[in-house]
Design a protein around this motif. Structure first.
Motif, PDB file in Angstrom:
ATOM      1  N   VAL A   1       0.776  -1.144   0.073  1.00  0.00           N
ATOM      2  CA  VAL A   1      -0.006  -0.132   0.123  1.00  0.00           C
ATOM      3  C   VAL A   1       0.792   1.062  -0.101  1.00  0.00           C
ATOM      4  N   PHE A   2       1.963   1.149   0.829  1.00  0.00           N
ATOM      5  CA  PHE A   2       2.822   2.509   0.989  1.00  0.00           C
ATOM      6  C   PHE A   2       3.748   2.509  -0.586  1.00  0.00           C
ATOM      7  N   MET A   3       4.007   1.304  -0.934  1.00  0.00           N
ATOM      8  CA  MET A   3       4.452   1.389  -2.376  1.00  0.00           C
ATOM      9  C   MET A   3       3.787   2.034  -3.433  1.00  0.00           C
ATOM     10  N   PHE A   4       2.705   1.421  -3.388  1.00  0.00           N
ATOM     11  CA  PHE A   4       1.390   2.082  -4.383  1.00  0.00           C
ATOM     12  C   PHE A   4       1.379   3.679  -4.111  1.00  0.00           C
ATOM     13  N   GLY A   5       1.194   4.027  -2.874  1.00  0.00           N
ATOM     14  CA  GLY A   5       1.145   5.605  -2.548  1.00  0.00           C
ATOM     15  C   GLY A   5       2.469   6.082  -3.030  1.00  0.00           C
ATOM     16  N   PHE A   6       3.404   5.653  -2.786  1.00  0.00           N
ATOM     17  CA  PHE A   6       4.829   6.395  -3.180  1.00  0.00           C
ATOM     18  C   PHE A   6       4.697   6.375  -4.902  1.00  0.00           C
ATOM     19  N   THR A   7       4.571   5.236  -5.436  1.00  0.00           N
ATOM     20  CA  THR A   7       4.670   5.248  -6.972  1.00  0.00           C
ATOM     21  C   THR A   7       3.500   6.308  -7.840  1.00  0.00           C
ATOM     22  N   ASN A   8       2.327   6.307  -7.075  1.00  0.00           N
ATOM     23  CA  ASN A   8       1.286   7.100  -7.431  1.00  0.00           C
ATOM     24  C   ASN A   8       1.692   8.465  -7.441  1.00  0.00           C
ATOM     25  N   GLY A   9       2.287   8.876  -6.293  1.00  0.00           N
ATOM     26  CA  GLY A   9       2.939   9.980  -6.329  1.00  0.00           C
ATOM     27  C   GLY A   9       4.002  10.675  -7.213  1.00  0.00           C
ATOM     28  N   VAL A  10       4.864   9.445  -7.571  1.00  0.00           N
ATOM     29  CA  VAL A  10       5.968   9.866  -8.459  1.00  0.00           C
ATOM     30  C   VAL A  10       5.326  10.131  -9.893  1.00  0.00           C
ATOM     31  N   VAL A  11       4.336   9.145 -10.151  1.00  0.00           N
ATOM     32  CA  VAL A  11       3.746   9.145 -11.529  1.00  0.00           C
ATOM     33  C   VAL A  11       2.964  10.309 -11.718  1.00  0.00           C
ATOM     34  N   SER A  12       2.237  10.546 -10.651  1.00  0.00           N
ATOM     35  CA  SER A  12       1.375  12.093 -10.732  1.00  0.00           C
ATOM     36  C   SER A  12       2.209  13.111 -10.994  1.00  0.00           C
TER      37      SER A  12
ATOM     38  N   LEU B   1       5.859   0.395 -14.424  1.00  0.00           N
ATOM     39  CA  LEU B   1       5.605   0.147 -13.071  1.00  0.00           C
ATOM     40  C   LEU B   1       4.720  -0.660 -12.522  1.00  0.00           C
ATOM     41  N   GLY B   2       3.614  -1.256 -13.477  1.00  0.00           N
ATOM     42  CA  GLY B   2       2.779  -2.170 -13.171  1.00  0.00           C
ATOM     43  C   GLY B   2       3.372  -3.633 -12.838  1.00  0.00           C
TER      44      GLY B   2
ATOM     45  N   ALA C   1       6.668  -4.008 -12.428  1.00  0.00           N
ATOM     46  CA  ALA C   1       7.473  -4.129 -11.049  1.00  0.00           C
ATOM     47  C   ALA C   1       6.810  -4.204  -9.814  1.00  0.00           C
ATOM     48  N   LEU C   2       5.527  -3.437  -9.751  1.00  0.00           N
ATOM     49  CA  LEU C   2       4.840  -3.566  -8.237  1.00  0.00           C
ATOM     50  C   LEU C   2       4.330  -4.979  -8.307  1.00  0.00           C
ATOM     51  N   THR C   3       3.956  -5.665  -9.412  1.00  0.00           N
ATOM     52  CA  THR C   3       3.374  -7.064  -9.285  1.00  0.00           C
ATOM     53  C   THR C   3       4.496  -8.016  -8.832  1.00  0.00           C
ATOM     54  N   SER C   4       5.748  -7.630  -9.382  1.00  0.00           N
ATOM     55  CA  SER C   4       7.125  -8.606  -9.028  1.00  0.00           C
ATOM     56  C   SER C   4       7.145  -8.745  -7.565  1.00  0.00           C
ATOM     57  N   VAL C   5       7.232  -7.202  -7.018  1.00  0.00           N
ATOM     58  CA  VAL C   5       7.340  -6.913  -5.439  1.00  0.00           C
ATOM     59  C   VAL C   5       6.277  -7.570  -4.791  1.00  0.00           C
ATOM     60  N   GLY C   6       5.005  -7.228  -5.279  1.00  0.00           N
ATOM     61  CA  GLY C   6       3.795  -7.877  -4.450  1.00  0.00           C
ATOM     62  C   GLY C   6       4.090  -9.445  -4.325  1.00  0.00           C
ATOM     63  N   VAL C   7       4.479 -10.262  -5.245  1.00  0.00           N
ATOM     64  CA  VAL C   7       4.530 -11.494  -5.514  1.00  0.00           C
ATOM     65  C   VAL C   7       5.487 -12.173  -4.424  1.00  0.00           C
ATOM     66  N   VAL C   8       6.788 -11.566  -4.466  1.00  0.00           N
ATOM     67  CA  VAL C   8       7.690 -11.781  -3.374  1.00  0.00           C
ATOM     68  C   VAL C   8       7.162 -11.361  -2.201  1.00  0.00           C
ATOM     69  N   PHE C   9       6.753 -10.646  -1.871  1.00  0.00           N
ATOM     70  CA  PHE C   9       5.992 -10.226  -0.312  1.00  0.00           C
ATOM     71  C   PHE C   9       4.817 -11.173  -0.070  1.00  0.00           C
ATOM     72  N   PHE C  10       4.053 -11.439  -1.026  1.00  0.00           N
ATOM     73  CA  PHE C  10       2.641 -12.190  -0.821  1.00  0.00           C
ATOM     74  C   PHE C  10       3.482 -13.490  -0.297  1.00  0.00           C
TER      75      PHE C  10
END
Lengths: 233, 412
Positions: free
Chosen positions: B31-42, B266-267, B269-278
């Motif tokens: 969630v934090f990563m999403f928030g951060f990348t949302n901010g960067v992309v925005s 970004l999509g 990359a976030l999915t990969s991070v998510g897979v590792v963490f999940f």
């Protein structure tokens, strides 16, 4: 007492197989148990008492022979059918009480009814009634670790009889109790047998309890050595 | 059954807390990563569309042999008015860009002349705020603002004359001599060296085409970030259907391809991070439930011997896992969202060093603003819950396969 046996064992055999050894525990037991009986199976350690109770309760499969419960061969039942049979026809009391620690006395008693799908109000009513009959209703809201061993075993008996099974099987139910508590428990079971017609079959190696039973089966080395009717006190 | 499940979880507090954390941490992190990348992309999106491109442009379709010049769009004011009238269009301006040679005395420099309507251009240009010396251009004069670097290269200052030699492939060569009215401090030296802004009419004279432009630049109403891209797409689709074949609508994706590229990686990359963490979270769930099965062999044997079906035993374990998974996921999402909201309440994350200076120079926020997108939050929490419950299935199934007599022997 009906002439048709409730349970009939036919040349029942059980071998325990380890890596290098095959140990016979039952070497061909043929007997019958009738509804309303109060029967004990006695014998020295290793004589096959617990094995016989496990097989009768559908907790284990025989190596040979068969068991007929109300005329139905248990060997033909699947795992799930055996589970259903245990749930509806058999009640168990174990040596180590084996109450569920996170459930109260009332919830432990009502547990089998819950498994049967009895609605909450009805199962609470029935469980309370049985607890009152066994004189332990004052502990209904206690957890098992807050009551004595004798009281825990009474709860185990309450759980075994609450669903009114065809037969209650008890494996050394007094093994962890002192003499007074043991006699007290057997008297309680005997009262249920007399007043409610519940059928009991239990194992024991305590000779002081045997004058309470109507019938005594003695096992030695996995065989029935003696099967005698008695005048119970 | 739920009561017993909850009591089991409370009874084994340490194990429950460990499992809860195993679920909570990946969700919180994502969630934090999403928030951060949302901010960067925005911020990337806003920067790109704010300093140059707008949300979309109407242009003449590409022509061959144009070099670095763009084809001219004739009757630009008519088209600009039509775009401006469209519902949902917030702002438009007309721009004429062309390559030129800027000279003063014996010094010359190739530049890009940007003809703008000074009174309109603020939403996509910050040069007016970067003036170091002199003033910004006005529509009613022929003047130029140049970067500090160009003024040094050509040794000119405010008031000096600048000769512009424009060469457009469609109209030929045009020459203008105009005064420098202002010098700006460019955030990038390349910009300061090569970008000159002049009034649109001046650029039209240089291009020898009085009604032309190279782009009608527009911004769409209510677009505050990448979450509002649908609004841009709706208008560009509508407009594309109305334009003649010679014109085209180019949206920010083509105008700022670096932002598009970043978003496209970004999509995954976030999915990969998510897979590792999940994956890590589910392994902990798997492990703790295996321990639970082991510790409760006695109890399971009892329950099975009393007549519980396999389905009942599986349900019991899945409910335990489900309670922990849902609680952990919800808490993880709340902690992540709380952290983002907390950071935002404090004004965002300051952008350090030269990036911060650049942001300041182009008129952008010097803080990175984290953004919560609720569907992402729900997705992270729901996925982790599902993964944790699936991880619990194997130990639950194994528990259901226990032979009652073996379990009872284990007891005794």
């Amino acid at each position: 007492m009906s002439n048709n046996p409730l349970i009939q064992t036919m040349d029942l055999k059980k071998n325990y197989i380890t890596e290098a050894l095959e140990t016979p525990a039952l070497r061909g037991v043929s007997t019958e148990l009738h509804a309303g009986e109060f029967t004990a199976v006695a014998g020295p350690s290793g004589s096959g008492k617990s094995t016989l109770l496990h097989l009768l309760g559908g907790l284990d499969r025989p190596t040979g022979g068969d068991i007929l419960l109300e005329g139905r061969p248990m060997s033909k039942l699947s795992k799930d059918e055996l589970a259903k049979l245990r749930l509806t026809n058999l009640g168990f009391v174990f040596q180590a009480y084996n109450l569920i620690p996170v459930l109260t006395v009332l919830e432990n008693t009502a547990f089998v009814l819950e498994l049967q799908g009895v609605v909450r109000r009805e199962r609470i009513k029935r469980a309370k009634k049985v607890l009152a009959e066994l004189g332990i209703d004052q502990y209904a809201d206690q957890y098992p670790n807050r009551i004595s061993g004798g009281q825990q075993q009474r709860v185990a008996v309450a759980r075994a009889v609450v669903a009114e099974p065809s037969i209650v099987l008890a494996d050394e139910p007094t093994a962890n109790l002192d003499t007074a508590m043991s006699l007290d428990l057997i008297d309680l079971m005997k009262r249920l047998n007399r007043e409610k017609g519940s059928t009991f079959f239990f194992s024991t190696h305590d000779s002081r309890l045997l004058d309470r039973v109507n019938r005594l089966i003695t096992l030695v080395d996995g065989k029935v050595e003696q099967d005698e009717s008695r005048d119970a006190s | 059954m739920m009561k017993a499940v909850l009591r089991h979880l409370l009874r084994n507090r340490r194990r429950s807390i460990l499992t809860l954390l195993a679920v909570l941490i990946p969700v919180y992190f994502l969630v934090f990563m999403f928030g951060f990348t949302n901010g960067v992309v925005s911020d990337l999106f806003t920067t790109a569309t704010r300093i140059d491109t707008g949300h979309f442009q109407v242009r003449h379709v590409e022509k061959r042999g144009m070099g670095s010049a763009r084809p001219l769009l004739q009757d630009a004011d008519v088209w600009a008015a039509a775009v401006h009238e469209m519902e949902g269009v917030e702002w438009t301006t007309t721009r004429l860009d062309l390559p030129a040679l800027a000279s003063s005395g014996d010094r010359s420099q190739t530049v890009y002349v940007q003809g703008v309507i000074p009174e309109e251009v603020a939403p996509i240009s910050n040069i007016e705020n970067l003036i170091l010396d002199g003033r910004y251009i006005r529509s009613d004069d022929h003047g130029a603002v140049i970067g500090q670097e160009l003024s040094q290269l050509l040794s000119i200052s405010v008031g000096s004359d600048l000769v512009l030699l424009g060469a457009h492939p469609e109209t030929g060569v045009g020459v203008l001599k105009i005064p420098v009215v202002g010098i700006y401090d460019a955030p990038l030296s390349e910009m300061g060296k090569g970008l000159i802004q002049v009034p649109l009419e001046t650029a039209r004279q240089l291009a020898r085409s009085p009604r032309a432009a190279t782009a009608i630049v527009a911004r769409v109403e209510g677009v505050t970030g990448v979450g509002d891209l649908g609004k841009i797409e709706a208008i560009t689709a509508q407009l594309a259907g109305q334009l003649p074949e010679s014109l085209e609508v180019v949206d920010w994706r083509e105008l700022a391809p670096q932002v598009k590229s970043y978003m496209s990686i970004l999509g995954p990359a976030l999915t990969s991070v998510g897979v590792v963490f999940f994956g890590l979270g589910s392994l902990v769930v798997l492990n703790t439930l295996y321990l639970a099965v082991k510790e409760r062999t006695r109890e399971l044997g009892l329950i099975i011997s009393l007549g519980a079906s396999r389905g009942r035993v599986i349900r019991m374990f899945l409910m335990e896992a489900g309670v922990l998974a849902v609680l952990g996921s919800v808490w993880g999402a709340l902690v992540g969202a709380g952290l983002i909201l907390g950071i935002e309440a404090l004004g965002g994350v300051p952008i350090p060093g030269e990036y911060g200076a650049f942001a300041r120079a182009i008129g952008m926020s010097t803080e990175l603003h984290l953004a919560i997108r609720w569907p992402q939050l729900l997705l992270a929490a729901a996925t982790m819950s599902l993964v944790a419950i699936l991880a619990a299935w194997l130990p639950a199934y194994q528990a259901s396969k226990l032979e009652p007599v073996e379990a009872m022997r284990y007891v005794e």
